[in-house]
Enzyme design. Sequence first.
Site, PDB file in Angstrom:
ATOM      1  N   SER A 145     -28.356  48.067  40.821  1.00  0.00           N
ATOM      2  CA  SER A 145     -27.702  49.382  40.730  1.00  0.00           C
ATOM      3  C   SER A 145     -27.816  50.061  42.079  1.00  0.00           C
ATOM      4  CB  SER A 145     -28.387  50.251  39.669  1.00  0.00           C
ATOM      5  OG  SER A 145     -27.920  51.597  39.721  1.00  0.00           O
ATOM      6  N   TYR A 158     -36.060  53.991  36.079  1.00  0.00           N
ATOM      7  CA  TYR A 158     -34.844  53.186  36.242  1.00  0.00           C
ATOM      8  C   TYR A 158     -34.686  52.732  37.691  1.00  0.00           C
ATOM      9  CZ  TYR A 158     -29.918  51.844  36.025  1.00  0.00           C
ATOM     10  OH  TYR A 158     -28.741  51.144  36.107  1.00  0.00           O
TER      11      TYR A 158
END
Length: 266
Positions: A145, A158
């Site tokens: 990501s 995350y």
Amino acid sequence: MSKNLENKVVVVTGGSRGIGRAICECFLEAGANVVAADLHAPPDVDAWRRHCDERISWIETDIAATASVKMLAKTVDGQFGGVDVLVNNAGIMFEKSIDEQSEDDWDLMMAVNLRGTVMATKYLLPLMRRQVEKNGAATIVNIGSIEGYACNPNHTAYAASKGGVHGLTAAMAVDLGPQGIRVNAIAPGWIDTELNRQYIESVEDAAQAKNELAKLHPVGYIGESTDVGDAAVWLAGDESRFVSGQLITVDGARTKRLSLPAIFNQ
């Protein structure tokens, strides 16, 4: 689209919905046999299989449970005898500050996003080595990501997990390259998934929110799930045979654009 994936065996973790589903469909379009390894069944799995001439299958898999990952490997071995491409896509995300998140929250994020990538690779590697002996090569594509290197608020767990995926990708490429297995990662930016659409629709002016999101990207629009899927297909094919250990950012140049005070944008 890669022309050399006909009849290859591709395993996509988290392949039932969202970006994972699009990755599956892009590999199906390239002629591959695809396994969607997911805790949840695709909502239309029977129709999906018929549409793809039975080249798609779903194997119930909890990527955070080692026993489940071992069973995935055993099932794929029985069905196909080998794996040409592994796409480590399964992941979760929550928004909690360090103060708010519990140890269990942190451990779950790491178990799915980071350890799950390691365990899927570990237990499918014997099947990939078998395909290297047969076909000369195999590939792994990890889904990271942009938050692995640029973060939104309250995404500590995350961002840490995805940064770990990026580092893991480089290390795996070094270790597995001599065995004929290339390893790369994709870092998606804002992608128009069902989850992100729900997030946009939750704000007061969804149309304005979507328009402002588009403006954050120099290309002028937000990404589609197939943008990630097409990148995965390219990384898995012979066209990228000399590409390994790389992080491919798919974000419409959003993370390359330097910010300016608002007055300069008027």
